[in-house]
Write a protein that holds these residues in place. Structure first.
Motif, short mmCIF file in Angstrom:
data_model
loop_
_atom_site.label_atom_id
_atom_site.label_comp_id
_atom_site.label_asym_id
_atom_site.label_seq_id
_atom_site.Cartn_x
_atom_site.Cartn_y
_atom_site.Cartn_z
N LYS A 1 -41.25 72.39 -12.51
CA LYS A 1 -41.36 71.08 -12.44
C LYS A 1 -40.15 70.53 -11.95
CE LYS A 1 -45.11 69.92 -15.44
NZ LYS A 1 -45.62 69.65 -16.96
N ARG A 2 -39.21 71.17 -12.45
CA ARG A 2 -37.66 70.68 -12.01
C ARG A 2 -37.45 70.95 -10.28
NH1 ARG A 2 -33.12 73.33 -15.57
NH2 ARG A 2 -34.59 72.84 -17.34
N ASN A 3 -38.11 71.83 -10.11
CA ASN A 3 -37.70 72.08 -8.80
C ASN A 3 -38.76 71.86 -7.66
OD1 ASN A 3 -35.21 73.68 -8.50
ND2 ASN A 3 -36.21 74.81 -10.20
N SER A 4 -39.61 71.07 -8.35
CA SER A 4 -40.68 70.49 -6.95
C SER A 4 -40.78 69.04 -6.93
CB SER A 4 -41.91 71.36 -7.42
OG SER A 4 -42.52 70.89 -8.62
N LEU A 5 -41.13 68.68 -5.79
CA LEU A 5 -41.21 67.15 -5.60
C LEU A 5 -42.35 66.39 -6.10
CD1 LEU A 5 -40.76 67.46 -1.68
CD2 LEU A 5 -39.09 66.73 -3.43
N ASP A 6 -43.59 67.22 -6.34
CA ASP A 6 -44.70 66.55 -6.94
C ASP A 6 -45.71 67.52 -7.35
OD1 ASP A 6 -45.84 67.15 -4.53
OD2 ASP A 6 -45.76 65.20 -3.86
N ASN A 7 -46.84 67.31 -7.67
CA ASN A 7 -47.89 68.21 -8.12
C ASN A 7 -48.21 69.14 -7.22
OD1 ASN A 7 -47.63 67.21 -10.74
ND2 ASN A 7 -49.45 66.38 -10.63
N GLU A 8 -48.45 68.68 -5.93
CA GLU A 8 -48.90 69.23 -4.80
C GLU A 8 -47.70 70.47 -4.40
OE1 GLU A 8 -50.77 66.85 -1.89
OE2 GLU A 8 -49.88 68.23 -0.45
N ASP A 9 -46.52 69.97 -4.48
CA ASP A 9 -45.36 70.85 -4.15
C ASP A 9 -45.15 72.15 -5.20
OD1 ASP A 9 -43.25 71.80 -2.72
OD2 ASP A 9 -41.69 70.55 -4.13
N PHE A 10 -45.57 71.83 -6.54
CA PHE A 10 -45.56 72.38 -7.55
C PHE A 10 -46.49 73.97 -7.28
CE2 PHE A 10 -44.91 73.49 -12.25
CZ PHE A 10 -46.08 74.17 -12.33
N VAL A 11 -47.78 73.55 -7.18
CA VAL A 11 -48.85 74.34 -6.69
C VAL A 11 -48.63 75.21 -5.48
CG1 VAL A 11 -51.28 74.51 -6.30
CG2 VAL A 11 -50.71 72.84 -7.95
N GLU A 12 -48.10 74.50 -4.35
CA GLU A 12 -47.92 75.15 -3.20
C GLU A 12 -46.78 76.29 -3.28
OE1 GLU A 12 -47.34 72.69 0.19
OE2 GLU A 12 -49.32 71.84 0.15
N SER A 13 -45.68 75.80 -3.83
CA SER A 13 -44.50 76.58 -3.87
C SER A 13 -44.77 77.93 -4.85
CB SER A 13 -43.31 76.32 -4.22
OG SER A 13 -43.39 75.43 -5.42
N MET A 14 -45.51 77.51 -5.98
CA MET A 14 -45.97 78.80 -6.69
C MET A 14 -46.98 79.68 -6.08
SD MET A 14 -47.16 78.49 -10.65
CE MET A 14 -45.66 78.10 -11.36
N VAL A 15 -47.87 79.23 -5.31
CA VAL A 15 -48.95 80.11 -4.68
C VAL A 15 -47.93 81.06 -3.57
CG1 VAL A 15 -50.81 80.06 -2.96
CG2 VAL A 15 -50.88 78.68 -5.00
N GLU A 16 -47.25 80.35 -2.78
CA GLU A 16 -46.37 81.05 -1.98
C GLU A 16 -45.51 82.29 -2.71
OE1 GLU A 16 -46.58 81.12 1.55
OE2 GLU A 16 -48.26 79.70 0.84
N PHE A 17 -44.88 82.07 -3.78
CA PHE A 17 -44.16 82.91 -4.22
C PHE A 17 -44.92 84.10 -4.83
CE2 PHE A 17 -42.54 84.82 -8.34
CZ PHE A 17 -41.31 85.25 -7.80
N VAL A 18 -46.14 83.68 -5.46
CA VAL A 18 -46.94 84.78 -6.17
C VAL A 18 -47.57 85.72 -4.96
CG1 VAL A 18 -49.05 84.84 -7.34
CG2 VAL A 18 -47.26 83.41 -8.03
#
Ligand code: HEM
Length: 104
Positions: A9-26
């Motif tokens: 939450k702290r490192n993402s711009l919004d909810n979409e960015d949260f989901v996208e960056s987590m999917v990429e990491f995983v």
């Protein structure tokens, strides 16, 4: 998951960015893209999860929305261990979390 959610939450711009960056990491975890330094140093990098994007998006959305309990027991044990090792800084950090999130 409590800490992972907070860090994302702290490192993402919004909810979409949260989901996208987590999917990429995983899909392809790397030390450069990992945010949880403490978990990495204690547990190492997690294995890639070769699941369909749609499934990973649903899991990431769940991690975004769920109310996870703070890891109070983890902090209690970690603070004690840090005391035993004479690591005052770590012990203080964990006690601060206990005070802030676990009313101790
Ligand atoms: C779809 C399933 C999974 C999801 C969505 C997921 C998600 C995540 C996320 C977002 C992090 C935080 C990474 C960071 O920024 O530091 C993480 C960490 C971690 N995960 Fe997973 N994970 C999954 C499956 C697994 C599995 C199956 C294992 C073990 C076999 C695992 C082991 C770990 C470990 C050890 C960490 C801490 C170290 C690190 O960040 O790599 N995960 N996970």
């Amino acid at each position: 998951m409590w800490s992972v959610q907070r860090l994302y939450k702290r490192n993402s711009l919004d909810n979409e960015d949260f989901v996208e960056s987590m999917v990429e990491f995983v899909k392809q975890p790397t030390l450069e893209s990992a945010k949880h330094e403490e978990a990495i140093s204690q547990l190492g990098l997690m294995p890639p999860m070769p699941l369909p994007d749609e499934m990973l998006k649903k899991i990431a959305a769940y991690i975004l929305e769920e109310q996870f309990p703070p890891p109070c027991e983890h902090w209690r044990i970690a603070a004690q261990r840090a005391d035993q090792k004479g690591d005052k800084e770590h012990a203080m950090k964990d006690r601060r979390q206990l005070k802030r999130f676990c009313n101790e």
